[in-house]
Structures are given as structure tokens and as C-alpha cells.
Design a protein around this motif. Structure first.
Motif, PDB file in Angstrom:
ATOM      1  N   MET A   1       1.154  -1.274  -0.353  1.00 38.12           N
ATOM      2  CA  MET A   1      -0.119   0.097  -0.196  1.00 38.12           C
ATOM      3  C   MET A   1       1.217   1.123  -0.278  1.00 38.12           C
ATOM      4  O   MET A   1       1.501   1.633   0.623  1.00 38.12           O
ATOM      5  CB  MET A   1      -1.373  -0.041   1.125  1.00 38.12           C
ATOM      6  CG  MET A   1      -1.705   1.011   1.453  1.00 38.12           C
ATOM      7  SD  MET A   1      -2.908   0.934   2.961  1.00 38.12           S
ATOM      8  CE  MET A   1      -3.584  -0.143   2.745  1.00 38.12           C
ATOM      9  N   THR A   2       0.230   2.168  -0.788  1.00 39.29           N
ATOM     10  CA  THR A   2       1.699   3.093  -1.003  1.00 39.29           C
ATOM     11  C   THR A   2       0.774   4.235  -0.347  1.00 39.29           C
ATOM     12  O   THR A   2      -0.154   3.971   0.507  1.00 39.29           O
ATOM     13  CB  THR A   2       1.406   3.797  -2.285  1.00 39.29           C
ATOM     14  OG1 THR A   2       0.176   4.487  -2.304  1.00 39.29           O
ATOM     15  CG2 THR A   2       2.185   2.427  -3.589  1.00 39.29           C
ATOM     16  N   LYS A   4      -0.118   7.258  -0.477  1.00 37.43           N
ATOM     17  CA  LYS A   4      -0.974   8.229  -1.078  1.00 37.43           C
ATOM     18  C   LYS A   4      -2.711   7.226  -0.711  1.00 37.43           C
ATOM     19  O   LYS A   4      -3.503   8.097  -0.211  1.00 37.43           O
ATOM     20  CB  LYS A   4      -0.813   8.678  -2.249  1.00 37.43           C
ATOM     21  CG  LYS A   4      -1.946   9.451  -2.856  1.00 37.43           C
ATOM     22  CD  LYS A   4      -1.883  10.004  -4.595  1.00 37.43           C
ATOM     23  CE  LYS A   4      -2.959  10.287  -4.696  1.00 37.43           C
ATOM     24  NZ  LYS A   4      -4.373   9.473  -4.834  1.00 37.43           N
ATOM     25  N   THR A   5      -1.709   6.072  -1.091  1.00 32.33           N
ATOM     26  CA  THR A   5      -3.380   5.245  -0.281  1.00 32.33           C
ATOM     27  C   THR A   5      -4.272   5.251   0.819  1.00 32.33           C
ATOM     28  O   THR A   5      -4.798   5.147   1.693  1.00 32.33           O
ATOM     29  CB  THR A   5      -3.077   3.938  -0.644  1.00 32.33           C
ATOM     30  OG1 THR A   5      -2.717   3.666  -3.196  1.00 32.33           O
ATOM     31  CG2 THR A   5      -4.238   2.450  -0.765  1.00 32.33           C
ATOM     32  N   GLU A   6      -2.767   5.167   1.658  1.00 28.56           N
ATOM     33  CA  GLU A   6      -3.476   5.189   3.082  1.00 28.56           C
ATOM     34  C   GLU A   6      -3.291   6.599   3.565  1.00 28.56           C
ATOM     35  O   GLU A   6      -4.447   6.216   4.493  1.00 28.56           O
ATOM     36  CB  GLU A   6      -1.219   4.424   4.029  1.00 28.56           C
ATOM     37  CG  GLU A   6      -1.067   3.159   3.581  1.00 28.56           C
ATOM     38  CD  GLU A   6       0.266   3.409   3.817  1.00 28.56           C
ATOM     39  OE1 GLU A   6       0.805   3.901   3.989  1.00 28.56           O
ATOM     40  OE2 GLU A   6       1.072   2.161   3.586  1.00 28.56           O
ATOM     41  N   ASP A   8      -5.721   8.865   1.632  1.00 31.62           N
ATOM     42  CA  ASP A   8      -6.664   8.428   1.393  1.00 31.62           C
ATOM     43  C   ASP A   8      -7.522   7.918   1.855  1.00 31.62           C
ATOM     44  O   ASP A   8      -9.078   8.153   2.329  1.00 31.62           O
ATOM     45  CB  ASP A   8      -6.884   7.857   0.117  1.00 31.62           C
ATOM     46  CG  ASP A   8      -5.761   9.335  -1.514  1.00 31.62           C
ATOM     47  OD1 ASP A   8      -5.662   9.791  -0.643  1.00 31.62           O
ATOM     48  OD2 ASP A   8      -5.952   9.039  -2.228  1.00 31.62           O
ATOM     49  N   GLN A   9      -7.628   6.652   2.492  1.00 26.91           N
ATOM     50  CA  GLN A   9      -8.101   6.050   3.360  1.00 26.91           C
ATOM     51  C   GLN A   9      -8.189   6.571   4.551  1.00 26.91           C
ATOM     52  O   GLN A   9      -9.553   6.715   5.293  1.00 26.91           O
ATOM     53  CB  GLN A   9      -7.025   4.507   3.943  1.00 26.91           C
ATOM     54  CG  GLN A   9      -8.061   4.132   4.833  1.00 26.91           C
ATOM     55  CD  GLN A   9      -7.471   1.915   4.916  1.00 26.91           C
ATOM     56  OE1 GLN A   9      -6.283   1.822   4.556  1.00 26.91           O
ATOM     57  NE2 GLN A   9      -7.940   1.384   5.897  1.00 26.91           N
TER      58      GLN A   9
END
Length: 387
Positions: A1-2, A4-6, A8-9
């Protein structure tokens, strides 16, 4: 998980939290950041730009926090579905205050907190006033007599009420609890959109912000969302006009109302209760169909001093038969009982048939045979007409 994804979460969790809490997005982001040890969202983002990444534990912590306010997060059922399916006796929180145990329950948006001989009620609406009840049997010893204890209990109950209201708001459209730039809100049940709303119950007129702030309960009378409409259609043709609700400064009536109550079952020995108990006893005394009819048709009168008279039809109740059960019941109730006989209008011919058997079925058979041989049997047709 990048990263940015984290991040965003976390943003998505904040969005869900803002929806449930009826707050703006930046406040929600700051709250999520505080849960992870940052003073605000800006500090979290700054740390992330330096290479910090939310760990799985951080994400799980944030997720668990938001689930407290958004029970339907992910694939879970909606709050109302979870509320309805929860057993009535299952608490949502158990704890102890100053050595006194308590349980907190939720029922259709209302919160009830209770301990030994005391309870606190907080309604679904934000403006609802907390009510503290102390049982009469505990009024001298109840911890709820101590305002310090009540304040601590209210803190717990209010905290759970906030979560319940958040769960309700999370089920509703975002625009039902957060007005748009025009002040419009969407009714959570029927989907109407308007800037002004009206209460069917008290004819009050309110703004979209006012009704949304009180979770769609009338700020004036507390009526629920089913009584709130976008137009006062029920006043059409009348001279009456809706009454404007003044803006409310306080979010909630924080000062609790304290009541001393007695919730023990109460037997009211009034005229109706006494006569019903006496008639039940008469049915117990009756053996034959005629006697049962006599018990049902007997005139039972109870005066203001709870003395009673039972008047029997002499064709139905044998004059020499004492209603021993009724006499015993009257004695237990402290009622002076008088018995009398009279001639009433017997519902069927040949009253003696009702004394010839103890079986109602046999009595009906004999009565039908007698009417068939010596009289007429008319079966009345229904007055209802079919199209």
C-alpha cells in the motif's frame, strides 16, 4: 500500500466521521489526526511529506474510532437495522461509577442508563432534556441523590447518545444533516428538499438548519421526523399561521430534570377491577351452561365505598346455590358482597335445558333440536355486500 493510498484511507474515514457527526471535513480530519497523536491534520500531512507513513496499527486505530460513530462502516448493516435486531435486554455499554454498576441501553435512538434504583433517559433529539429518575424505594440511599455522581453518569450517557445520534445521521443522506449554501436540507425519510420546514404537531415553522441541528425533531415540541413537512398543508383554508421558532443558542438542555418515581406494579382496586375479578370468580362457580350464562349476564354493581351487589337471573342461576368463589374473592378484596335474584330477559327458550348437562356442546345440540321441533331457527345474513 502506498503512502497516498494510506492517507486517502484516513481521508475517507474522516469523510464518514464528518457525515455522522454533522461536522465539516477539516474538523473531522483534525479529529482523526488527534487519534493518531497529531495536533491537527496539517501536522499529519507535514509528517507524511517527511516520509512518515500510517502503519497498519494506525489505520486500524482510526478505523475502530470511526466505527464507534459509524456502525455501518464497510459492509456492516445500517445503524437502524443493528438497533432493531439487538435484543431488548442487551446493553450497549456496561461500567461502574464510584462502585455503583450501570448498564446503558439504546432503543430506537433513545438512550437509557440504569443502576440499582435509578436511571437516566436521553432522547434521540439533540435538544432533549436529560431525565433522572430515582425509585421511591431507593430515594434515601440512591447514589443519584449526589449531584457529583449524576454529573459523572450524565457524562457517560451523553457520550453514548452522541454515538447513537451519529449512527442515525450516518444512515441518512449527508444533505439531511448539513444544509447546502442556500440553507436547503433533504428530509431523511421522504426525500423532500426545502429551506423551511413545518411541524404537523404544533404548527411551528423552522429553518433547514434548525431542524437538521435537532436531528429532524421539532425544536419546539419534540415531534419526530414523521411530523415534519416542507409545507403546512394542513392549515390550508384556515386563518391560522405557522409560528416561527426562535434560534436556540444551546445545543442541548444540559440541566437534568430529576423525578422521584415508583415503577412498581400497582393494583388499582377500583370499580372495574373489582367487578371483573368477581365475574371471573362467578365463572369458576358455574358448572352448567345456564349457570355460565348467568355468570356472564349477572349485574355486578360496585359503589364508591367498594361494596358490591351481584344480581342473578333466577332462570339461569339456582336460587339455593351460593357463589362460593365470588364470596371468597370479595372477602380477600375486603368487599362487602350482597346477592340478589331477579327475572331478566333469558336469551334462549327452555331455560331448563341449560341445567340438564354440564357440556355446552350438548346444551347447544339439545337447544337446536328443541328449536327445530317446536320453533324456528333463523341464520342472520351478513349486512356486508359484495360487489
Amino acid at each position: 500500500m502506498t503512502m497516498k493510498t494510506e492517507i486517502d484511507q484516513l481521508k475517507l474515514l474522516a469523510k464518514r466521521y464528518a457525515h455522522a457527526m454533522r461536522s465539516n471535513r477539516i474538523d473531522a480530519l483534525d479529529t482523526i489526526s488527534a487519534e493518531l497523536g497529531f495536533p491537527h491534520w496539517k501536522a499529519l500531512v507535514g509528517k507524511a511529506k517527511q516520509g512518515w507513513t500510517p502503519s497498519e496499527e494506525d489505520l486500524a486505530k482510526a478505523d475502530a474510532f470511526v466505527r464507534e460513530y459509524v456502525p455501518s462502516l464497510g459492509h456492516e448493516p445500517k445503524f437502524i437495522d443493528q438497533s432493531i435486531s439487538r435484543p431488548a435486554g442487551q446493553p450497549i455499554k456496561i461500567g461502574e461509577i464510584e462502585g455503583h454498576a450501570y448498564h446503558v441501553f439504546e432503543f430506537f435512538g433513545d438512550v437509557r442508563m440504569e443502576g440499582d434504583g435509578w436511571r437516566i433517559f436521553i432522547g434521540e433529539a439533540d435538544f432533549s432534556q436529560p431525565v433522572v429518575e430515582i425509585e421511591t424505594t431507593h430515594k434515601e440511599t440512591s447514589p443519584a441523590n449526589d449531584r457529583s455522581f449524576v454529573d459523572k453518569a450524565l457524562e457517560v450517557a451523553k457520550s453514548e447518545a452522541v454515538k447513537v445520534r451519529a449512527g442515525i445521521a450516518s444512515d441518512w443522506p449527508r444533505r439531511s444533516t448539513k444544509p447546502n449554501g442556500k440553507g436547503e436540507v433533504v428530509h431523511p425519510l421522504n426525500g423532500d428538499k426545502a429551506t423551511e420546514w413545518f411541524c404537523l404537531h404544533c404548527d411551528s415553522k423552522m429553518t433547514g438548519a434548525q431542524i437538521a441541528q435537532n436531528l429532524w425533531h421539532c425544536p419546539n415540541c419534540g415531534a419526530n421526523p414523521l411530523d415534519i413537512f416542507s409545507s403546512p398543508f394542513w392549515l390550508e383554508g384556515s386563518d391560522k399561521q405557522p409560528t416561527d421558532i426562535k434560534p436556540t443558542a444551546d445545543k442541548e438542555l444540559s440541566e437534568p430534570k430529576v423525578d422521584i418515581v415508583d415503577s412498581r406494579p400497582t393494583l388499582r382496586l377500583n370499580k372495574q377491577t373489582i367487578s371483573e375479578l368477581l365475574r371471573i370468580a362467578l365463572l369458576e362457580d358455574a358448572n352448567t351452561p345456564s349457570e355460565r350464562l348467568g355468570a356472564l349476564r349477572a349485574a355486578i354493581d360496585v359503589d364508591d365505598e367498594s361494596d358490591a351487589w351481584i344480581t342473578f337471573d333466577e332462570d339461569l342461576w339456582p336460587e339455593d346455590k351460593d357463589p362460593t368463589s365470588a364470596i371468597a374473592v370479595a372477602e380477600k378484596l375486603g368487599v362487602e358482597l350482597e346477592l340478589a335474584m331477579t327475572r331478566m330477559t333469558f336469551p334462549f327458550a327452555w331455560p331448563g335445558l341449560g341445567h340438564a348437562t354440564n357440556s355446552t356442546s350438548e346444551y347447544v345440540e339439545m337447544m337446536l333440536a328443541a328449536y327445530g321441533e317446536h320453533g324456528i331457527i333463523l341464520r342472520e345474513e351478513s349486512d356486508e355486500r359484495t360487489d
